[in-house]
Design an enzyme around this catalytic site. Structure first.
Site, PDB file in Angstrom:
ATOM      1  N   HIS A 579       9.133  41.513  -0.784  1.00 51.24           N
ATOM      2  CA  HIS A 579       8.224  40.444  -1.203  1.00 51.24           C
ATOM      3  C   HIS A 579       8.732  39.071  -0.808  1.00 51.24           C
ATOM      4  O   HIS A 579       7.943  38.141  -0.652  1.00 51.24           O
ATOM      5  CB  HIS A 579       7.953  40.516  -2.705  1.00 51.24           C
ATOM      6  CG  HIS A 579       9.160  40.788  -3.526  1.00 51.24           C
ATOM      7  ND1 HIS A 579       9.117  41.416  -4.737  1.00 51.24           N
ATOM      8  CD2 HIS A 579      10.472  40.545  -3.290  1.00 51.24           C
ATOM      9  CE1 HIS A 579      10.342  41.526  -5.223  1.00 51.24           C
ATOM     10  NE2 HIS A 579      11.169  41.009  -4.361  1.00 51.24           N
ATOM     11  N   GLU A 815      -1.554  61.656  31.393  1.00 51.50           N
ATOM     12  CA  GLU A 815      -0.912  61.553  30.083  1.00 51.50           C
ATOM     13  C   GLU A 815       0.271  62.512  29.965  1.00 51.50           C
ATOM     14  O   GLU A 815       1.102  62.349  29.074  1.00 51.50           O
ATOM     15  CB  GLU A 815      -1.911  61.879  28.978  1.00 51.50           C
ATOM     16  CG  GLU A 815      -3.110  60.957  28.921  1.00 51.50           C
ATOM     17  CD  GLU A 815      -4.134  61.428  27.914  1.00 51.50           C
ATOM     18  OE1 GLU A 815      -4.135  60.908  26.790  1.00 51.50           O
ATOM     19  OE2 GLU A 815      -4.920  62.339  28.249  1.00 51.50           O
ATOM     20  N   ASP A 839       0.443  58.415  25.349  1.00 50.20           N
ATOM     21  CA  ASP A 839       0.902  59.807  25.375  1.00 50.20           C
ATOM     22  C   ASP A 839       1.910  60.044  26.491  1.00 50.20           C
ATOM     23  O   ASP A 839       2.869  60.804  26.316  1.00 50.20           O
ATOM     24  CB  ASP A 839      -0.289  60.762  25.531  1.00 50.20           C
ATOM     25  CG  ASP A 839      -0.929  61.107  24.196  1.00 50.20           C
ATOM     26  OD1 ASP A 839      -0.207  61.083  23.179  1.00 50.20           O
ATOM     27  OD2 ASP A 839      -2.134  61.377  24.165  1.00 50.20           O
ATOM     28  N   CYS A 886      -5.034  52.509  30.817  1.00 49.50           N
ATOM     29  CA  CYS A 886      -5.861  52.233  29.634  1.00 49.50           C
ATOM     30  C   CYS A 886      -5.079  52.347  28.332  1.00 49.50           C
ATOM     31  O   CYS A 886      -5.658  52.234  27.261  1.00 49.50           O
ATOM     32  CB  CYS A 886      -7.068  53.168  29.588  1.00 49.50           C
ATOM     33  SG  CYS A 886      -6.631  54.920  29.498  1.00 49.50           S
TER      34      CYS A 886
END
Length: 952
Positions: A579, A815, A839, A886
């Site tokens: 915090h 990929e 990937d 992409c």
């Protein structure tokens, strides 16, 4: 979007009939330069087709499509008719809203009027309104209540990246009828706000019907912009309706309770934290599993049979996994939990069947038919990290200290090192009465100090921290224990410290991060009381701006700081989710935390340069380095403004090399906004998100309509579509897929769709039918073998005989490393490659990009990944084919020059990043980029590559 303002309203008008009213309205539009003289005929023609009376004394006359060419500028004008005008069939109009619009922009007015039309007797109120302000207020209607309920919470949804998660949140809001279809596109253009603890917030007030909040968490951990992405809050904002919710959320964050949202694990728990509509309480209980081999088949069968004896629903989940609960009556679901010895099971039962809980707990305790040994108690967490084998060294001049990025921004100034003060006090007191008097006086001074901080703070959530501190000071349990020690003869300081330390240790021993943070609050309060008892005061602040250096900064330390004096914060310990870090962000103070004990050895006054975005600090920086860093803030803002201004221009390097920059999208709505952001096409349409947006498998006609909408919006620009990419890690709710041990290496992408050829053929037909003569590019995901590609291509060729397409290209996504290694073979057959770097990186480096401790190493700029991209590009260009990227790497500022230098032809990024990527390309020289890329390919790590780019 059309809005109502007082300047548009003419009060106290008179018209004998509708024709006279239309004359007045048309004349007002002409006088204000919105339409041509002949627009009145359009108003009359529209009324002839059907009355524009809405109800509640309101009509919205507007022209026909044939008169849109007479509209000079979109706008609305309003006329109040206190006596009323007969609009036909006895329908009396007291307010006519005449619209001049070139398209269907007037439909947005219907959305705005929806609330007002449901309010009491609006017609009477409109007739009596005495001012334009009163009319506007009536049209706005009563504020809508914020929608936050079970339908808008998604726990463990399937998502690959930030945009995936965004679409999922928008889908929940759309299903709850809070937003229209275009909301997701508007949300994607908004600036994401990191809240700490892996939480992010996105907000938009466009295409909103009713204010609402969606909260979604991914099935697996994700990262975005270098930070954890564990939960996304998607806000459909409207007026001030969300203010109470934002205040509550801010309070949670300031109190360090953000992790509670992620750990809740159930919709009910999330709603309780955010103050939403909580469904009926389900009684629950927890128990640790003691079976030596976990919840395997035999004990799971016993548990399922036992649960089936109860008529009500019985659920169970792993308490520490954060996943949604499963039915305890399903053997397969129980086995799917993968529960191991020592893990805690949480059972919950339908209201009215609480008697099932003790039976289930007893059965688990007894071993579910197996002999079990009692679990050893959990060892408490250490209070501080283990000390290093060697003593820390003070950082030397010019060195860069790496830490954790806690609050963004660049700051500089002399180090102001505050070490923990040494408290010297007697163990025994003079008398209980005198020691009690000393303690009461110290407590009173600290309370006054906290009261002053509460009054001084402008941030409500920060005030809540200090209110909590006051409650801690007034805790009767602490007071009773201190009093007992005082009666035994201890000094006030000794008694107070012993009680605070014991309470804090007890909370820390529960191995709960939230309670550990509460313990930090307790120690913070306790230290301030102890300072009063020992007569110590805070080290005075330097007069000039400085960088505060401490071991660990408590929330009250941060909240006491003056942002005009404190340039930045550097700590030895702590994390970005604490915090204190959240307060630093709220106050706009750059912060780097967890930088190591060595920072405490810095001499006060040492010059520091702090980068809260990169998570590093430079000791005694050179003057040119300092000037460069301090100028960076303004440069970033200037560059973004300049990039936005040129977003519609092509991306061409200084020496004339063009790179196409396209958008990654996940749904058909909002494509016009994507084009307006500068997209030269769509480089990736994630069709699985369209499938996920439907409650059942969408038929061919439904899919065709979705794809046609995108192609229409692109207006001749190319559309690259990824065929359905689902599998074990991304299941569809209506398409059961067997659970796999390792879904990333299982049946997904093209492997799955080839097993379901009817689904794949249906999608391909819809795509081909939607295309017509528009440029369509179809690519298949997760191709790892040549035969997979060939089988998919044969399917396309067969369908083309039935549905010819004028401009079609078919390719694959790179990929899987095997696809890149086979690029010379595949390039002879495909029309293009698109590299999915997310990937490709995790498969190449064998690192799960969602792994909590390894994900930071899954960097797409690793030379191994870059070499695979290089192989792909060279193979494609040898055959005259193009290559796009992409994945997230395409928007990485340090990756863009390397990808351009590797001769990638297209970069596809989130719409909000298009302008910046284009600007980067324009700043490059292609020859220099190629030289840089060749150098990067020869390096040994992602860190070396990033350092190389940073140098240039």
């Amino acid at each position: 979007m059309l809005e109502f303002t007082t300047a548009q309203i003419a009060m106290g008008q008179v018209a004998v009939d509708k024709a006279a009213a239309l004359d007045l309205l048309a004349a007002r539009l002409v006088a204000d330069g919105l339409v041509a003289e002949g627009y009145l005929a359009g108003l009359q023609a529209r009324e002839a087709q059907g009355s524009t009376f809405l109800g509640q004394g309101i009509a919205i006359p507007h022209g026909t499509p044939q008169t849109r060419d007479q509209v000079f500028a979109t706008g609305v004008r309003l006329m109040q008719f206190p006596a009323g005008v007969d609009w036909g069939d006895g329908q009396i109009v007291h307010l006519a809203i005449v619209i001049a619009a070139r398209s269907d922009e007037h439909l947005s007015l219907l959305q705005q009027l929806t609330r007002a039309l449901g309010e009491g007797d609006l017609a009477e109120a409109l007739s009596r309104a005495e001012s334009a302000e009163a009319v506007v207020q009536l049209l706005q209607g009563a504020p809508r209540e914020m929608l936050l309920e079970e339908r808008t919470i998604g726990i463990g949804v399937s998502a690959d990246d930030f945009d995936d998660l965004l679409w999922q949140g928008a889908r929940l809001l759309r299903r709850a009828e809070c937003v229209d279809n275009g909301f997701a596109a508007h949300l994607q253009q908004a600036q994401p706000l990191p809240l700490g603890d892996g939480l992010w917030l996105l907000s938009s007030d466009q295409a909103v019907r009713q204010p609402g909040l969606a909260f979604v968490t991914p099935q697996q951990p994700l990262r975005h912009l270098g930070q954890a992405l564990d939960g996304l809050l998607c806000l459909a904002a409207q007026g001030d309706a969300q203010q109470a919710l934002l205040d509550r959320l801010c309070t949670l964050l300031i109190e360090g309770r953000g992790l509670e949202l992620l750990r809740a694990g159930t919709v009910q728990g999330v709603l309780a934290l955010l103050g939403g509509a909580v469904p009926d309480d389900w009684p629950s209980a927890r128990i640790a599993l003691a079976n030596p081999h976990g919840l395997h088949a035999r004990p799971a069968k016993v548990l399922a049979q036992l649960a089936k004896q109860f008529a009500g629903e019985v659920r169970v989940r792993l308490a520490d996994a954060g996943a949604a609960p499963v039915s305890a009556k399903s053997l397969s679901k129980l086995l799917g939990l993968g529960a191991r010895r020592g893990q805690v099971l949480e059972f919950s039962v339908e209201p009215g069947f609480a008697e099932a809980l003790p039976v289930l707990l007893k059965a688990v305790e007894e071993g579910l038919g197996e002999e079990v040994e009692a679990l050893a108690p959990l060892a408490p967490l250490p209070l501080v990290p283990d000390a290093a084998d060697s003593a820390p060294l003070a950082p030397v001049a010019g060195s860069v200290i790496k830490g954790v990025a806690a609050a963004p921004g660049i700051a500089s100034g002399p180090a102001h090192v505050q070490l923990l003060q040494h408290f010297d006090y007697p163990l025994r007191g003079e008398s209980p009465a005198l020691e009690r008097q000393r303690l009461d006086a110290a407590l009173a001074r600290v309370r006054d100090d906290i009261d002053e901080l509460i009054q001084r703070s402008d941030v409500n959530a920060i005030r809540e921290i200090f209110i909590t501190h006051q409650e801690m000071l007034a805790d009767p349990g602490l007071a009773e224990e201190v009093e007992r020690r005082l009666r035994q003869g201890e000094s006030a300081a000794a008694a107070w410290l012993a009680v605070i330390d014991s309470a804090a240790r007890q909370q820390e021993s529960l191995q709960d991060a939230l309670l550990a943070e509460r313990a930090a609050d307790l120690r913070d309060v306790g230290r301030r009381v102890l300072m009063q008892l020992c007569g110590l005061s805070e080290t005075p602040e330097p007069k000039q701006p400085y960088v505060l250096v401490m071991a660990e900064v408590g929330p009250s330390d941060v909240a006491r700081l003056d942002p005009a004096r404190v340039a930045g914060i550097l700590t030895a310990r702590g994390g970005a989710t604490a915090h204190s870090a959240i307060v630093a962000r709220a106050l706009g103070i750059p912060a780097v935390v967890g930088a190591g004990e060595g920072v405490l050895l810095l001499a006060s006054g040492t010059a520091l340069l702090l980068d809260g975005q990169r998570g590093c600090a430079t000791v005694d920086p050179a003057s040119d380095q300092l000037e460069k860093a301090l100028a960076e803030r303004e440069l970033r803002a200037q560059r973004q403004r300049a990039a936005d201004a040129r977003r519609l221009e092509p991306a061409v390097t200084r020496d004339g090399h063009a790179v196409e920059v396209c958008a990654n999208i996940g749904e058909s709505a909002g494509i016009e906004a994507v084009v307006a952001q500068g997209a030269e096409g769509v480089g990736l349409l994630r069709t699985e998100l369209i499938f996920m947006a439907h409650p059942q498998l969408p038929d061919e006609a439904t899919q065709e309509a979705e794809y046609r909408r995108v192609l229409d919006g692109l207006d001749g620009r190319p559309l690259v579509v990824r065929t359905l990419d689902v599998g074990g890690d991304k299941p569809l709710p209506y398409w059961p897929i067997a659970k796999e041990e390792n879904p990333f290496l299982g049946v997904r992408g093209i492997r799955l769709t080839l097993q379901r050829p009817k689904v794949m053929e249906s999608q391909l037909r819809a795509l081909l039918r939607a295309a017509g003569d528009r440029p369509l590019r179809i690519m298949f995901p997760m191709v790892g073998q040549v035969e997979e590609w060939r089988e998919a291509r044969r399917m396309v060729d067969r369908l083309l005989e039935e549905i010819p397409v004028a401009d079609l290209q078919v390719g694959i996504m790179i990929e899987v490393p095997s696809a890149a290694l086979l690029a010379p073979v595949l390039a002879a057959e495909v029309d293009f490659f698109s590299v999915g770097t997310n990937d490709l990186t995790q498969y190449t480096l064998a690192i799960d990009r969602g792994h909590p401790s390894l994900s930071a190493q899954a960097d797409g700029l690793h030379p191994a990944v870059l070499n695979l991209i290089d192989m792909t590009v060279r193979a494609a260009h040898a055959h005259g084919k193009w290559v796009g990227v992409c994945g997230e790497l395409a928007a990485d500022a340090q990756a863009v020059p390397l990808l351009v230098g590797l001769d990638v032809d297209e970069l596809s990024v989130a719409a909000r990043g298009i302008a910046e990527v284009k600007a980067q390309v324009r700043a490059l020289s292609i020859e220099q980029a190629r030289t840089l890329a060749r150098q990067a390919l020869a390096l040994g790590s992602a860190g070396e590559v990033r350092a190389l780019v940073e140098m240039h």
